[in-house]
Write a protein that holds these residues in place. Structure first.
Motif, PDB file in Angstrom:
ATOM      1  N   CYS A 201       1.029  -0.625  -0.254  1.00 32.34           N
ATOM      2  CA  CYS A 201      -0.274  -0.065   0.219  1.00 32.34           C
ATOM      3  C   CYS A 201       0.544   1.308  -0.097  1.00 32.34           C
ATOM      4  CB  CYS A 201      -0.809  -0.208   1.027  1.00 32.34           C
ATOM      5  SG  CYS A 201      -2.200  -1.542   0.850  1.00 32.34           S
ATOM      6  N   GLY A 202       2.305   0.932  -0.010  1.00 28.24           N
ATOM      7  CA  GLY A 202       2.664   2.708   0.353  1.00 28.24           C
ATOM      8  C   GLY A 202       3.527   2.802   1.405  1.00 28.24           C
ATOM      9  N   ILE A 203       3.282   1.712   2.414  1.00 32.04           N
ATOM     10  CA  ILE A 203       4.298   2.246   3.471  1.00 32.04           C
ATOM     11  C   ILE A 203       5.304   2.371   4.216  1.00 32.04           C
ATOM     12  CG2 ILE A 203       3.377   2.237   5.858  1.00 32.04           C
ATOM     13  CD1 ILE A 203       0.512   1.229   5.493  1.00 32.04           C
ATOM     14  N   ASP A 204       5.782   3.229   4.375  1.00 32.72           N
ATOM     15  CA  ASP A 204       7.371   3.062   4.841  1.00 32.72           C
ATOM     16  C   ASP A 204       7.508   2.696   5.971  1.00 32.72           C
ATOM     17  OD1 ASP A 204       9.936   3.095   4.539  1.00 32.72           O
ATOM     18  OD2 ASP A 204       9.710   5.376   3.896  1.00 32.72           O
ATOM     19  N   ARG A 205       7.833   1.490   5.647  1.00 32.42           N
ATOM     20  CA  ARG A 205       7.816   0.269   7.307  1.00 32.42           C
ATOM     21  C   ARG A 205       8.771   0.897   7.901  1.00 32.42           C
ATOM     22  NH1 ARG A 205       9.156  -5.120   7.917  1.00 32.42           N
ATOM     23  NH2 ARG A 205       7.764  -6.369   9.596  1.00 32.42           N
ATOM     24  N   GLY A 206       9.829   1.357   7.384  1.00 34.83           N
ATOM     25  CA  GLY A 206      11.424   1.532   8.361  1.00 34.83           C
ATOM     26  C   GLY A 206      11.454   2.827   8.910  1.00 34.83           C
ATOM     27  N   ALA A 207      10.253   3.509   8.128  1.00 33.75           N
ATOM     28  CA  ALA A 207      10.181   4.668   8.425  1.00 33.75           C
ATOM     29  C   ALA A 207      10.225   5.235   9.747  1.00 33.75           C
ATOM     30  CB  ALA A 207       9.423   5.900   7.931  1.00 33.75           C
ATOM     31  N   LEU A 208       8.362   4.480   9.879  1.00 32.26           N
ATOM     32  CA  LEU A 208       7.548   4.385  11.003  1.00 32.26           C
ATOM     33  C   LEU A 208       7.922   3.827  11.920  1.00 32.26           C
ATOM     34  CD1 LEU A 208       3.809   3.847   8.664  1.00 32.26           C
ATOM     35  CD2 LEU A 208       5.117   6.097   9.886  1.00 32.26           C
ATOM     36  N   ARG A 209       9.196   2.103  11.796  1.00 34.51           N
ATOM     37  CA  ARG A 209       9.141   2.273  12.516  1.00 34.51           C
ATOM     38  C   ARG A 209      10.339   1.998  13.440  1.00 34.51           C
ATOM     39  NH1 ARG A 209       8.968  -4.553  11.605  1.00 34.51           N
ATOM     40  NH2 ARG A 209       6.568  -4.687  12.886  1.00 34.51           N
ATOM     41  N   SER A 210      11.017   3.346  13.067  1.00 41.28           N
ATOM     42  CA  SER A 210      11.943   3.687  14.229  1.00 41.28           C
ATOM     43  C   SER A 210      11.591   4.835  14.265  1.00 41.28           C
ATOM     44  CB  SER A 210      13.030   4.306  12.527  1.00 41.28           C
ATOM     45  OG  SER A 210      12.564   4.847  11.446  1.00 41.28           O
ATOM     46  N   LEU A 211      10.904   5.482  14.331  1.00 36.46           N
ATOM     47  CA  LEU A 211       9.929   6.415  14.900  1.00 36.46           C
ATOM     48  C   LEU A 211       9.244   6.007  16.368  1.00 36.46           C
ATOM     49  CD1 LEU A 211       8.729   9.362  14.832  1.00 36.46           C
ATOM     50  CD2 LEU A 211       6.742   8.176  13.953  1.00 36.46           C
ATOM     51  N   SER A 212       8.415   4.837  15.881  1.00 37.93           N
ATOM     52  CA  SER A 212       8.158   4.328  17.713  1.00 37.93           C
ATOM     53  C   SER A 212       8.982   3.454  17.878  1.00 37.93           C
ATOM     54  CB  SER A 212       6.873   3.407  16.925  1.00 37.93           C
ATOM     55  OG  SER A 212       7.933   2.060  15.876  1.00 37.93           O
ATOM     56  N   PHE A 213      10.281   3.192  17.274  1.00 38.32           N
ATOM     57  CA  PHE A 213      11.360   2.902  18.121  1.00 38.32           C
ATOM     58  C   PHE A 213      11.730   4.076  18.883  1.00 38.32           C
ATOM     59  CE2 PHE A 213      14.979   0.466  19.127  1.00 38.32           C
ATOM     60  CZ  PHE A 213      14.601  -1.282  19.764  1.00 38.32           C
ATOM     61  N   GLY A 214      12.462   4.887  17.957  1.00 44.83           N
ATOM     62  CA  GLY A 214      12.748   6.286  18.155  1.00 44.83           C
ATOM     63  C   GLY A 214      12.075   6.465  19.925  1.00 44.83           C
ATOM     64  N   LEU A 215      11.076   7.187  19.850  1.00 48.06           N
ATOM     65  CA  LEU A 215      10.018   7.285  20.742  1.00 48.06           C
ATOM     66  C   LEU A 215      10.817   6.604  22.145  1.00 48.06           C
ATOM     67  CD1 LEU A 215       7.031   8.170  19.087  1.00 48.06           C
ATOM     68  CD2 LEU A 215       8.848   9.953  20.153  1.00 48.06           C
ATOM     69  N   GLY A 216      10.505   5.629  21.528  1.00 52.22           N
ATOM     70  CA  GLY A 216      10.909   4.418  23.406  1.00 52.22           C
ATOM     71  C   GLY A 216      11.678   4.592  23.670  1.00 52.22           C
ATOM     72  N   GLY A 217      12.677   5.362  23.015  1.00 52.82           N
ATOM     73  CA  GLY A 217      14.409   4.996  23.267  1.00 52.82           C
ATOM     74  C   GLY A 217      14.470   6.207  24.328  1.00 52.82           C
ATOM     75  N   GLY A 218      13.691   7.283  23.374  1.00 55.27           N
ATOM     76  CA  GLY A 218      13.460   8.640  24.499  1.00 55.27           C
ATOM     77  C   GLY A 218      13.237   8.472  25.535  1.00 55.27           C
ATOM     78  N   LEU A 219      11.975   7.890  25.428  1.00 53.30           N
ATOM     79  CA  LEU A 219      11.294   7.509  26.928  1.00 53.30           C
ATOM     80  C   LEU A 219      11.737   6.705  27.700  1.00 53.30           C
ATOM     81  CD1 LEU A 219       8.682   8.763  28.240  1.00 53.30           C
ATOM     82  CD2 LEU A 219       7.253   6.421  27.608  1.00 53.30           C
ATOM     83  N   SER A 220      12.623   5.883  28.002  1.00 51.24           N
ATOM     84  CA  SER A 220      13.251   5.302  28.617  1.00 51.24           C
ATOM     85  C   SER A 220      14.852   5.987  28.706  1.00 51.24           C
ATOM     86  CB  SER A 220      13.499   3.865  27.697  1.00 51.24           C
ATOM     87  OG  SER A 220      13.346   3.252  28.182  1.00 51.24           O
ATOM     88  N   ALA A 221      15.492   6.461  28.186  1.00 56.34           N
ATOM     89  CA  ALA A 221      16.234   7.431  28.531  1.00 56.34           C
ATOM     90  C   ALA A 221      15.687   8.461  29.548  1.00 56.34           C
ATOM     91  CB  ALA A 221      16.745   8.301  27.282  1.00 56.34           C
ATOM     92  N   LEU A 222      14.773   9.325  29.181  1.00 53.41           N
ATOM     93  CA  LEU A 222      14.165  10.225  30.123  1.00 53.41           C
ATOM     94  C   LEU A 222      13.603   9.517  31.802  1.00 53.41           C
ATOM     95  CD1 LEU A 222      12.789  13.095  30.455  1.00 53.41           C
ATOM     96  CD2 LEU A 222      10.648  11.994  29.830  1.00 53.41           C
ATOM     97  N   ALA A 223      13.746   8.107  31.354  1.00 53.10           N
ATOM     98  CA  ALA A 223      13.086   7.576  32.743  1.00 53.10           C
ATOM     99  C   ALA A 223      14.703   7.513  33.527  1.00 53.10           C
ATOM    100  CB  ALA A 223      12.123   6.167  32.882  1.00 53.10           C
TER     101      ALA A 223
END
Length: 323
Positions: A201-223
């Motif tokens: 369907c044209g979804i950039d799977r790699g970019a979207l998953r790197s976004l969610s993974f980056g958000l998870g990493g940033g939140l753990s760093a804040l913790a």
């Protein structure tokens, strides 16, 4: 007329209202234990961005929390009154680091990211141990610098950090719910349920998953940042692989992709297990039985008619919001 508040929003408001009441009325010495639970809950929420939205297993939440903790402590040693700059910089750096790990691993296939995050966790521990002159090595590092905010000064105390943890969790929950209900969030769920169909369907799977993974990493760093400046002492054991595995366990118990259940699972089960000290040596067995029962309950809930994981995929495919 004001719009009606949805049921998930009411649940979230009730959840945080109960926690706020706990923070207001519980004695300071009891908040010490609760704050440890909130630190773990923040890491569970961070992992939910990776696994619940992106479908990516991460074993690096402990390592990311440790990176945030050590980076903040070392930066504050040179810039003690620059928390408003240091903390966002640490979180953004962790976001970029996690996203940078996810993108290339996505091309290699499922399973490689889990191994890469395991490597991050082990490398973090070894770097801290070998750079003893900077990090204190296995002996740990005393944290003299305090977090500070303009107009409020230095932040300290159990109650203050309780509400800082709570504020970080509320912000993370708002971000999770907003992303899940957005177009990128629905695309992420589609990638998790049927990667081939999503890609076609044209979804950039790699970019979207790197976004969610980056958000998870940033939140753990804040913790990790909050945990370091709250406790006043850090060592690599506080951010070991065990923390990552505990976060994964509680997320599985609560259900990946669900916003509140994993957080409730952490706070309730950890509180119950903390109260089992009177069992002595038998508490390890009691902890195991309790967690096993929670896992079986989560499995039973997921296979109930009409509540299967596949139902979520049907909703996404039909353009409806998953409940």
């Amino acid at each position: 007329m004001m719009p009606a508040i949805s049921r998930p929003s009411r649940n979230a408001l009730g959840f945080f209202a109960i926690l706020a009441a706990v923070g207001l009325f519980l004695p300071d010495y009891r908040l010490l234990v609760v704050n440890q639970h909130l630190f773990l809950a923040l890491n569970v929420l961070a992992l939910n961005f990776c696994l619940g939205l992106g479908g990516q297993i991460s074993l690096a939440q402990g390592g990311m929390a440790g990176i945030g903790a050590y980076a903040s402590v070392l930066a504050h040693a040179h810039f003690p009154q620059a928390s408003v700059l240091v903390v966002p910089a640490v979180v953004l750096a962790a976001f970029g680091f996690a996203a940078a790990i996810s993108r290339p691993m996505e091309r290699l296939g499922e399973g490689f990211l889990a191994m890469a995050t395991l490597g991050v966790s082990l490398i973090f521990t070894n770097v801290v141990l070998t750079m003893g002159s900077v990090t204190g090595g296995s002996a740990g590092l005393m944290v003299d610098a305090k977090l500070s905010l303009p107009g409020l000064g230095n932040l300290s105390g159990d109650r203050t950090f309780f509400f800082l943890f709570l504020l970080a969790m509320a912000g993370g929950c708002w971000m999770f719910a907003s992303l899940k209900d957005s177009r990128p969030g629905r695309a992420l769920l589609a990638c998790k349920d049927d990667p081939l169909a999503a890609s076609s369907c044209g979804i950039d799977r790699g970019a979207l998953r790197s976004l969610s993974f980056g958000l998870g990493g940033g939140l753990s760093a804040l913790a990790g940042v909050l945990h370091a400046h709250y406790g006043g002492f850090i060592n690599p054991e506080q951010f070991s692989l065990e923390l990552s595995l505990k976060a994964l366990l509680f997320l599985v118990i609560g259900g990946p992709g669900n916003l509140l259940r994993p957080l409730v699972a952490v706070l309730v089960l950890e509180s119950v297990m903390s109260g089992m000290q009177f069992l002595g040596e038998a508490r390890t067995l009691a902890h195991g039985l309790l967690l096993t029962a929670a896992l079986l309950f989560g499995y039973w809930r997921s296979i109930r008619p009409g509540r299967s994981f596949a139902a979520t995929g049907v909703c996404v495919a039909e353009g409806r919001k998953p409940m």
